[in-house]
Design a protein around this motif. Structure first.
Motif, short mmCIF file in Angstrom:
data_model
loop_
_atom_site.label_atom_id
_atom_site.label_comp_id
_atom_site.label_asym_id
_atom_site.label_seq_id
_atom_site.Cartn_x
_atom_site.Cartn_y
_atom_site.Cartn_z
N THR A 36 -26.71 -18.01 27.92
CA THR A 36 -27.41 -17.28 28.97
C THR A 36 -27.91 -15.94 28.46
N ALA A 37 -28.98 -15.45 29.06
CA ALA A 37 -29.52 -14.12 28.74
C ALA A 37 -29.73 -13.35 30.02
N SER A 38 -29.43 -12.05 29.97
CA SER A 38 -29.73 -11.16 31.10
C SER A 38 -31.11 -10.58 30.88
N TRP A 39 -32.08 -11.09 31.61
CA TRP A 39 -33.51 -10.83 31.40
C TRP A 39 -33.94 -9.61 32.22
N PRO A 40 -34.52 -8.57 31.58
CA PRO A 40 -34.95 -7.41 32.36
C PRO A 40 -36.12 -7.75 33.28
N THR A 41 -36.05 -7.27 34.52
CA THR A 41 -37.11 -7.50 35.50
C THR A 41 -37.40 -6.19 36.22
N VAL A 42 -38.42 -6.22 37.08
CA VAL A 42 -38.77 -5.01 37.84
C VAL A 42 -37.68 -4.65 38.84
N LYS A 43 -36.78 -5.59 39.13
CA LYS A 43 -35.71 -5.35 40.10
C LYS A 43 -34.34 -5.14 39.46
N GLY A 44 -34.26 -5.27 38.14
CA GLY A 44 -32.98 -5.14 37.45
C GLY A 44 -32.86 -6.17 36.36
N PHE A 45 -32.03 -7.20 36.59
CA PHE A 45 -31.84 -8.26 35.62
C PHE A 45 -31.80 -9.61 36.31
N THR A 46 -32.36 -10.61 35.63
CA THR A 46 -32.25 -12.00 36.04
C THR A 46 -31.47 -12.74 34.97
N THR A 47 -30.53 -13.57 35.39
CA THR A 47 -29.79 -14.43 34.46
C THR A 47 -30.63 -15.67 34.18
N VAL A 48 -30.92 -15.92 32.90
CA VAL A 48 -31.73 -17.09 32.50
C VAL A 48 -30.86 -17.98 31.62
N LEU A 49 -30.80 -19.26 31.92
CA LEU A 49 -30.04 -20.22 31.14
C LEU A 49 -30.61 -21.62 31.34
N ASP A 50 -30.54 -22.42 30.31
CA ASP A 50 -30.03 -22.25 28.98
C ASP A 50 -31.14 -21.65 28.10
N VAL A 51 -30.75 -20.82 27.12
CA VAL A 51 -31.75 -20.22 26.24
C VAL A 51 -31.58 -20.67 24.79
N GLY A 52 -31.02 -21.90 24.60
CA GLY A 52 -31.03 -22.40 23.24
C GLY A 52 -29.92 -23.34 22.82
N ALA A 53 -28.90 -23.53 23.64
CA ALA A 53 -27.78 -24.36 23.19
C ALA A 53 -28.03 -25.86 23.39
N ASN A 54 -28.74 -26.24 24.44
CA ASN A 54 -28.94 -27.66 24.78
C ASN A 54 -30.43 -27.95 24.87
N VAL A 55 -30.98 -28.57 23.86
CA VAL A 55 -32.42 -28.80 23.80
C VAL A 55 -32.86 -29.80 24.87
N ASP A 56 -32.12 -30.89 25.01
CA ASP A 56 -32.45 -31.92 25.99
C ASP A 56 -31.43 -31.88 27.13
N CYS A 57 -31.92 -31.82 28.36
CA CYS A 57 -31.02 -31.74 29.52
C CYS A 57 -31.48 -32.70 30.61
N ASP A 58 -30.54 -33.48 31.14
CA ASP A 58 -30.87 -34.31 32.29
C ASP A 58 -30.64 -33.50 33.57
N ALA A 59 -30.87 -34.12 34.70
CA ALA A 59 -30.78 -33.41 35.98
C ALA A 59 -29.38 -32.88 36.23
N GLU A 60 -28.36 -33.68 35.87
CA GLU A 60 -26.98 -33.24 36.10
C GLU A 60 -26.65 -31.97 35.31
N ARG A 61 -27.17 -31.90 34.06
CA ARG A 61 -26.92 -30.70 33.25
C ARG A 61 -27.57 -29.48 33.88
N LEU A 62 -28.77 -29.65 34.41
CA LEU A 62 -29.47 -28.52 35.04
C LEU A 62 -28.72 -28.03 36.27
N VAL A 63 -28.13 -28.96 37.02
CA VAL A 63 -27.32 -28.56 38.18
C VAL A 63 -26.08 -27.80 37.72
#
Length: 352
Positions: A133-160
């Motif tokens: 995960t990465a804490s992404w700077p935004t105009v309101k503070g930070f947004t948590t963004v994930l996944d940013v590199g550990a799992n290249v292929d993800c099915d729907a269950e992984r995204l949930v």
């Protein structure tokens, strides 16, 4: 185990190795104070020489654990599991498993770090894989963004799963009681995106999870702070992260060139120095990416990290360890319907 904070450092990982990890260790030690302890894994002679070159002595704070074995940046996760035992990365994570350290930090091979961490620490709940995960700077503070590199292929269950992990992380790391969640897509309409993204969208809407799910968000929403947590697969997330890093560096370089192009512009830059420093810091990309879902704290720094980046990753690891972050994640997962269980034996994969 000592009551003071102890961090386990892979000194040999990353593109630059000891050139940045030891100076970063010294920088982080100044910020964390004399009570912080570090177990540093790698070539003892090289680490000792690098430590001697620091202006501030770290004697009494650093214990060197010698190994001449390093997991290469190009090694596949499966190969790292077979051959990586005793390497600086493996030993750094193992110190968390044994309780000698509260967190581990590495700038090494992302896929290998994910595989080794999952093998040694196991998953904290009924989850398939850890994610970055990465804490992404935004105009309101930070947004948590994930996944940013550990799992290249993800099915729907992984995204949930990532949505649940991201919600728990954002609450623990940023203090938001009920974070909003969005699923990254090529459009906001329900018919947009590939099948796995649409299925994850349906599951998050209809699955009965106690989540504040917003729906689809687009790439330009990342910096707007439209939601607190943005979920995507590791391929897309890593491309987005590195694109953002490149744009930030381009803007900084162009601004520097413009502000040094004439005497008048240099005078203006001098007058606006504090504001420009603040602007530069806001543009800096996330320096640390925690691996979520493990029974322990592991933080990944960029392979190309500079000294300040790796030091920031060490400090993030310290903050997460002091806040009992892994336990908070486990509590949140239980609240959202994921009970404790053994991880499945699916194939491990990842990318930088």
């Amino acid at each position: 185990m000592s009551q003071s904070l102890t961090l386990s450092i892979d000194a040999m990982g990353g593109d630059h190795g000891l050139q940045i990890t030891v100076p970063a260790l010294a920088l982080a030690a100044r910020k964390l104070g004399p009570d912080a302890r570090f177990i540093v894994h790698g070539d003892e002679a090289q680490i000792t020489a690098a430590l001697a070159g620091q202006s501030r002595s770290l004697a009494g704070q650093v214990e060197i654990r010698h190994t001449d074995k390093v997991i290469a940046s190009e090694e596949k996760p499966a190969t790292a599991l077979r051959r990586g035992k005793g390497s600086s990365m493996w030993n750094a994570v193992e110190a968390v498993k044994t309780g000698e350290a509260q967190a581990a930090v590495s700038a090494g091979n992302t896929g290998a770090l994910m595989a080794v961490s999952k093998l040694l620490l196991r998953m904290s709940a009924d989850l398939e894989r850890p994610c970055l995960t990465a804490s992404w700077p935004t105009v309101k503070g930070f947004t948590t963004v994930l996944d940013v590199g550990a799992n290249v292929d993800c099915d729907a269950e992984r995204l949930v799963e990532f949505a649940i992990l991201g919600e728990a992380f954002h609450r623990a790391a940023h203090g938001v009681e009920r974070p909003t969640i969005g699923l990254l897509n090529v459009g906001s309409e329900d018919i947009k995106g590939h099948e796995e993204v649409r299925e994850a969208h349906r599951m998050l809407r209809e699955g009965g999870f106690d989540l504040d799910y917003h729906g689809f968000v687009e790439g330009d929403d990342l910096t707007k702070g439209v939601v607190d947590v943005v979920v995507t697969d590791g391929f897309t997330g890593n491309v987005a992260l590195k694109t953002a890093e490149g744009v930030a560096k381009f803007i900084a370089a162009e601004l520097r060139a413009a502000l040094t192009s004439s005497t008048t512009s240099r005078l203006g830059a001098l007058m606006a120095r504090k504001a420009l420093i603040s602007f530069r810091e806001r543009l800096n990309p996330p320096a640390a990416a925690p691996l979520l879902g493990l029974n322990g704290v592991v933080v990944k720094s960029h392979g190309g990290a500079e000294t300040a980046d790796f030091a920031a990753a060490i400090i993030v690891a310290a903050d997460l360890a002091k806040n009992d972050f892994a336990a908070e994640i486990a509590r949140s997962m239980t609240r959202l319907g994921f009970g404790a269980g053994q991880p499945s034996a699916s194939a491990l994969e990842g990318g930088e």
